[in-house]
Design an enzyme around this catalytic site. Structure first.
Site, PDB file in Angstrom:
ATOM      1  CE  LYS A  13     -94.518  18.270  67.623  1.00  0.00           C
ATOM      2  NZ  LYS A  13     -95.798  17.623  67.623  1.00  0.00           N
ATOM      3  CB  CYS A  14     -95.694  24.526  62.879  1.00  0.00           C
ATOM      4  SG  CYS A  14     -95.989  26.105  62.094  1.00  0.00           S
ATOM      5  N   PRO A  15     -92.635  25.177  61.520  1.00  0.00           N
ATOM      6  CG  PRO A  15     -91.285  26.782  60.407  1.00  0.00           C
ATOM      7  CD  PRO A  15     -91.467  26.060  61.746  1.00  0.00           C
ATOM      8  CG  ASP A  40     -97.477  20.553  63.490  1.00  0.00           C
ATOM      9  OD1 ASP A  40     -98.202  20.746  64.480  1.00  0.00           O
ATOM     10  OD2 ASP A  40     -96.771  21.447  62.998  1.00  0.00           O
ATOM     11  CG  ASP A  46     -99.527  25.702  59.807  1.00  0.00           C
ATOM     12  OD1 ASP A  46    -100.243  26.687  60.082  1.00  0.00           O
ATOM     13  OD2 ASP A  46     -98.686  25.227  60.589  1.00  0.00           O
TER      14      ASP A  46
END
Length: 76
Positions: A13-15, A40, A46
């Site tokens: 998951k981000c980041p 994600d 992103d």
């Protein structure tokens, strides 16, 4: 040119996808290409933003069932 391998970042998951992509590109020569796969949903935003901010070329971006695939050329 890519060597046919894909950097598998699915499940992160981000980041983390951006951070791991940045780290992998740091060890590659300028002009090298890196294919990555992510699951994600935010990676679709992103990764292109990361490429623009860090001076890398986003050669392709594909959305597929379960995530995204990107092809990035390391910038100088």
């Amino acid at each position: 040119m890519t060597d046919g391998t894909v950097y598998d970042l699915k499940g992160l998951k981000c980041p983390l996808p951006v951070l791991k992509t940045r780290r992998r590109l740091a060890d590659m020569p300028v002009g090298a290409e890196l294919a990555i796969e992510t699951s994600d949903p935010l990676a679709g935003i992103d990764i292109p933003h990361f490429c623009q901010e860090d001076g890398h070329a986003l050669l392709s971006q594909e959305k597929h069932e379960g995530g995204h695939r990107f092809l990035i050329r390391k910038g100088g």
